[in-house]
Scaffold this active site. Structure first.
Site, short mmCIF file in Angstrom:
data_model
loop_
_atom_site.label_atom_id
_atom_site.label_comp_id
_atom_site.label_asym_id
_atom_site.label_seq_id
_atom_site.Cartn_x
_atom_site.Cartn_y
_atom_site.Cartn_z
CB SER A 63 -0.96 -0.45 1.47
OG SER A 63 -2.11 0.87 1.03
CG ASP A 112 -5.70 -4.60 -3.34
OD1 ASP A 112 -5.64 -3.95 -2.79
OD2 ASP A 112 -4.85 -5.65 -3.72
CG HIS A 148 -4.62 -2.99 1.00
ND1 HIS A 148 -4.65 -2.98 -0.53
CD2 HIS A 148 -4.10 -2.19 1.64
CE1 HIS A 148 -3.66 -1.73 -0.32
NE2 HIS A 148 -3.38 -1.12 0.83
#
Length: 298
Positions: free
Chosen positions: A108, A248, A276
């Site tokens: 991320s 995701d 995610h």
């Protein structure tokens, strides 16, 4: 389980906390340094990557970026937090730990940070894995809004009401909508694993999350809302793999935008059913994907 060592690196008058699992051996296996998301989410939600130390006899290293977890600091003015703060911290950490030949992994925001560092100076990095990271946050925002549209209408309305009040998820309806988005697209399961629950405790999440991200996971109102490195990632020299899940919040559309902007030879592994934090539900697939890639770049 591999032995864990921890300590602190001096940075900007504060302390950056790190954890190291396993020994650095003369076995051809380079260490793997893992960068967490947020900014402000701590390494804890990625903690099961430490299992790679035992599975593959590879040293695994985490650190809590300044402003969160065990690197938390007293309240700072908003202008303290910016991209250069964490970019410079990365180089401070790798220098302090003597990392001059290693692999880099970022999830991320951690992947965004990794890409920015590789654009600036890729010293010591043999390969990089970017997990669920955008090159343009306008795409992140538009995809988040699209995913919200697949929730039941009453949940869409609850999220809209919460965000209209500055991210105030203070009713059962709003909390249920928030948790359903997390179940589908962030953690991928309910209940969350213990290490993910620990990571998201208020005392572990830094104030920098609000400054940089905004009020919530899927509405970006902070400094990062205009993040854009799409025109720069073509200059990345280190071998790179993109890693993401079909469920995701960093959607396949978003990752395809990154993939198309990256240099030729970049790889992409898309894991069926993963959200995610894919390591929470698809640890075997994620560990194997990472190891299979980085082991080809020893």
């Amino acid at each position: 389980m591999a032995e864990m060592k921890s300590g602190y690196v001096d940075y900007k008058g504060f302390k950056t906390y790190y954890e190291i699992y396993g020994e650095r051996k003369d076995n051809g296996k380079k260490p793997l340094l893992i960068l967490h998301g947020g900014p402000g989410d701590t390494h804890l939600y990625l903690l099961n990557y430490r299992d790679m130390a035992d599975l593959y006899d590879r040293q695994i290293i985490f650190y809590d970026q300044i402003g969160c977890g065990k690197s938390n600091i007293p309240h700072q003015e908003d202008d303290f937090y910016n991209y250069d703060l964490w970019i410079d911290e990365y180089y401070t950490v790798i220098d302090a730990l003597g990392l001059d030949d290693f692999h880099l992994f970022g999830n991320s925001w951690g992947g965004m940070l990794a890409m920015m560092c590789m654009i600036k100076d890729d010293r010591g990095v043999a390969s990089m894995v970017v997990n669920g990271s955008p090159v343009d946050n306008h795409t992140w925002l538009s995809e988040a809004n699209r995913l919200i549209m697949y929730l039941p209408e009453e949940m869409q309305q609850a999220i809209a009401d919460a965000e209209a009040e500055g991210g105030l998820y203070n009713t059962p309806e709003r909390e249920a909508a928030y948790m359903e988005y997390y179940r589908r697209h962030v953690v991928g399961c309910d209940p969350w694993p213990d290490y993910v629950q620990e990571a998201f405790k208020p005392e572990n999440v830094g104030e920098c999350f609000g400054v940089m991200q905004g009020s919530s996971e899927f509405v970006m109102t902070g400094k990062m809302k205009d993040f854009y490195i799409k025109d720069q990632v073509k200059d990345i020299k280190v071998p790179t793999m993109l890693l993401s899940g079909t469920n995701d919040e960093a959607t396949p559309y978003l990752i395809k935008e990154c993939y198309d902007a990256m240099p030729a030879g970049t790889e992409w592994v898309l894991v069926q059913g993963a959200a995610h934090i894919g390591n929470a539900t698809h640890a075997k697939e994620y560990f194997e994907a990472v190891e299979n890639f980085i082991s080809r770049h020893e």
